[in-house]
Design an enzyme around this catalytic site. Sequence first.
Site, short mmCIF file in Angstrom:
data_model
loop_
_atom_site.label_atom_id
_atom_site.label_comp_id
_atom_site.label_asym_id
_atom_site.label_seq_id
_atom_site.Cartn_x
_atom_site.Cartn_y
_atom_site.Cartn_z
N CYS A 9 41.11 9.04 52.10
CA CYS A 9 42.17 8.32 51.38
C CYS A 9 43.49 8.61 52.10
CB CYS A 9 42.20 8.69 49.90
SG CYS A 9 42.56 10.42 49.54
N ARG A 15 41.97 10.75 45.47
CA ARG A 15 40.75 9.95 45.46
C ARG A 15 39.62 10.52 46.31
NH1 ARG A 15 43.60 4.66 47.37
NH2 ARG A 15 44.69 6.33 48.49
N ASP A 120 45.08 3.95 43.45
CA ASP A 120 45.52 5.33 43.66
C ASP A 120 46.13 5.91 42.39
OD1 ASP A 120 46.48 7.73 44.55
OD2 ASP A 120 47.26 6.93 46.43
#
Length: 147
Positions: A9, A15, A120
Site C-alpha cells: 500500500c 491496509r 484507505d
Amino acid sequence: MTTRILFVCLGNICRSPAAEGVFRMLAPWARTDSAGTSGWHVGEPPYGPMQAAARARGLDLSDLRARRIWPGDFEHFDLILAMDGATMADTEALRPEGNTTPLRVFTDYAPDRGANHVPDPYYTRDFEGALDLIEACARGLLADLRR
Ligand code: 4NP
C-alpha cells in the site's frame, strides 16, 4: 506453488499490514510480508486505530514494521498484491527488466464486492469497512491458491 506473497500500500501502516495479518491467520504456511510505496513510516508499527480494529477481530499486528518496497521484492516474492491502482502503478515502475512476477490489485480476489481498490482508512477512518473488504479478498486469494 505460490507461497511467498507481498502486500503493498502507500504507507505500509494501515491496509497492507492488515492484509498481511489477515492472510497469515488464514494461511499460516504462506510466507507473507508487506511494504509501502512511500518511505514515510519506515520502521513504525501499524497505525494505532488499525491495530485496535484488527485486535478486536483477534488479529495481532504489533510485530509488523513498515518498510519501503524495492526492486528486489520482485525476485523474492511469487505474487505481489497492491491495495489500489496508484500503488500498483508505483510498484510496477520498480519491476526489474525481464521479471514476470504477477502483480495484481488485491480486490480482484473479491469480485462480488464491486470494489476496484481498498479505500484507505487512514483518510476515510472506516477501519471496519477496510477490514471487511480485506478479509473477503484474503478468503478469495486463499481459494484461488488452492485451485
Ligand atoms: P496505508 O495508509 O497506505 O494503508 O498504510 C496510509 C497511511 C499513512 C499515510 C497515507 C496512507 N500518510 O500519508 O502518512
